[in-house]
Scaffold this active site. Sequence first.
Site, PDB file in Angstrom:
ATOM      1  N   SER A 238      16.167  31.385  46.886  1.00 18.74           N
ATOM      2  CA  SER A 238      16.321  30.327  46.230  1.00 18.74           C
ATOM      3  C   SER A 238      17.660  30.181  45.814  1.00 18.74           C
ATOM      4  O   SER A 238      18.487  31.050  45.806  1.00 18.74           O
ATOM      5  CB  SER A 238      15.283  30.201  45.068  1.00 18.74           C
ATOM      6  OG  SER A 238      15.643  31.398  44.191  1.00 18.74           O
ATOM      7  N   LYS A 239      17.875  28.981  44.843  1.00 20.81           N
ATOM      8  CA  LYS A 239      19.229  28.762  44.430  1.00 20.81           C
ATOM      9  C   LYS A 239      19.892  29.799  43.728  1.00 20.81           C
ATOM     10  O   LYS A 239      20.864  30.124  43.547  1.00 20.81           O
ATOM     11  CB  LYS A 239      18.862  27.462  43.335  1.00 20.81           C
ATOM     12  CG  LYS A 239      19.374  26.301  43.805  1.00 20.81           C
ATOM     13  CD  LYS A 239      20.733  25.750  43.860  1.00 20.81           C
ATOM     14  CE  LYS A 239      21.031  24.654  44.569  1.00 20.81           C
ATOM     15  NZ  LYS A 239      22.208  25.252  45.628  1.00 20.81           N
ATOM     16  N   ARG A 240      18.643  30.738  42.938  1.00 17.25           N
ATOM     17  CA  ARG A 240      19.430  31.606  41.926  1.00 17.25           C
ATOM     18  C   ARG A 240      20.117  32.965  42.870  1.00 17.25           C
ATOM     19  O   ARG A 240      20.692  33.642  42.474  1.00 17.25           O
ATOM     20  CB  ARG A 240      18.413  32.274  41.109  1.00 17.25           C
ATOM     21  CG  ARG A 240      17.491  33.052  41.345  1.00 17.25           C
ATOM     22  CD  ARG A 240      16.273  33.191  40.434  1.00 17.25           C
ATOM     23  NE  ARG A 240      14.955  33.857  41.403  1.00 17.25           N
ATOM     24  CZ  ARG A 240      15.251  35.121  41.817  1.00 17.25           C
ATOM     25  NH1 ARG A 240      15.750  35.752  41.218  1.00 17.25           N
ATOM     26  NH2 ARG A 240      14.221  35.487  42.477  1.00 17.25           N
ATOM     27  N   HIS A 241      19.812  33.010  44.130  1.00 19.22           N
ATOM     28  CA  HIS A 241      20.194  33.920  45.119  1.00 19.22           C
ATOM     29  C   HIS A 241      21.875  33.528  45.484  1.00 19.22           C
ATOM     30  O   HIS A 241      22.427  33.968  46.225  1.00 19.22           O
ATOM     31  CB  HIS A 241      19.402  34.070  46.438  1.00 19.22           C
ATOM     32  CG  HIS A 241      18.490  34.927  46.055  1.00 19.22           C
ATOM     33  ND1 HIS A 241      17.075  34.024  45.901  1.00 19.22           N
ATOM     34  CD2 HIS A 241      17.991  35.992  45.786  1.00 19.22           C
ATOM     35  CE1 HIS A 241      16.152  35.039  45.760  1.00 19.22           C
ATOM     36  NE2 HIS A 241      16.725  36.008  45.453  1.00 19.22           N
ATOM     37  N   GLY A 242      22.160  32.249  45.074  1.00 17.74           N
ATOM     38  CA  GLY A 242      23.550  31.792  45.309  1.00 17.74           C
ATOM     39  C   GLY A 242      23.162  30.177  46.253  1.00 17.74           C
ATOM     40  O   GLY A 242      22.291  29.716  46.182  1.00 17.74           O
TER      41      GLY A 242
END
Length: 469
Positions: A238-242
């Site tokens: 998801s977004k929080r992985h980049g």
Amino acid sequence: METVITRFPPSPTGDLHIGGARTALFNWLFAQNRGGKFVLRIEDTDLERSTEKSVKAILDAMEWLELTFDEGPYFQTKRLDIYREYANKLHASGHAYWCECPPEELEQKRKTAMTEGRKPKYDGTCRHKGLGPGPNRVLRFRSPDTGTTVLKDIVKGPIAFDNAELDDLVIIKSDGVATYNFAVVIDDITMNITHVIRGDDHVNNTPRQIQIYRALGAKLPEFGHVPMIHGEDRAPLSKRHGATSVMEYRNLGFLPEALLNCLVRLGWSHGDQEIFSRSEMIEHFTIENIGTSPSVFSMEKLLWLNAHYIKAKPAEDIVPLLRPFLAARGYPEKPDAYIAGAVRTLQARSRTLVEMADAMRFYMVDEVAIDPTAAQKFLVPEMSAPFERLLSEFEKLNVFSEATLEPIFRTVMADLNMKLGKIAQPLRVSLTGSTVSPGIFEIIDVLGKETVLKRMRKGLERMKQGAQA
Ligand code: GLU
């Protein structure tokens, strides 16, 4: 043998993400491997969330990755009549019925079921009313009450679903628009899709879809559900992985071949091979080698692959890809041949085009800013004598290349009884502004006589200023 036809049917509600691109790639590869066809279909029946901008973003990303399609793009919103025609067939054969239950009432029943710990499921109020179409009515599929529906998944193996668990699905909404599970089946039937390869978040939709195929007497395609992609912490990507969108990777300076190579290894393998050219991917791709556990997306690995492809690509081919990054940094314009020369010296040292464009600053700007710490350490008074000697020798040269410069370096240093290494850093700092750069002769070769002499003179000035201070 029947022609393999695969499809990629994104919903245009955002950019093309890593997961979607992997699905597209697997379908494209499988079609290529079997000499088949690859169809692009835009699933835009969610009128509120679908946008033109997303369609364009998806098409751009597919083009960047060179995932060419043989048919399409088809748009589901242009096919609504076809869905209605098939819906009428299902109604005529008794496999579908009109339902007039008001949404508020259904919502109330759903809530009651939840509080009573029952699975919320349509209770069949309108199943036997024999209603016809009308305002505010939806068409529901009459799902079998008993038995099981088996999905013979070509990736995961057989999965059985209890029919009693499956709802009487809405296939046409009250606004006349088909729902996803219905449209997708009609499209796959009418587009002669032979293989449906998609993310395993769709496994639970598949028994419903299979039932619709059966009710229409249509041949089932092969279904293969590919496990999700996780981040390195084993949580779904998801977004929080980049960065998650394909085009973000382009903007971060990745080459399409590196991203494709990274994507192909997300869930698929061929022995322990890591580097795959496009033709190797096509040659070796099989469904049997798709794994059954989630794959892990690693930024380190993508960087490693990108470094590999940057190094392997001819410098001339990197130039046009690099130009937007150079322009974004506001560097003055330079000819292709000059940039290619600079690229050649940085290919082995850059993991991304962003890193390369940053490292290229000293080749591009008219005047380099000298790092103060480097200046203090290397542009020191003791260096001014050898620097002056070198300068006067260089000025006499007509041909400015490693072959002509090297002997001069040696002679000057021998005359002054100094080690060659001693002058390399002051020279590097004068020419590039910093202590880290490609080899000194490579730099000189690219910068050319005029710039080298100009920057050496500046360096010399700094050395002398140091002496006065
Ligand atoms: N539009 C669906 C999605 O983007 C496609 C699912 C399918 O492959 O059937 O998830």
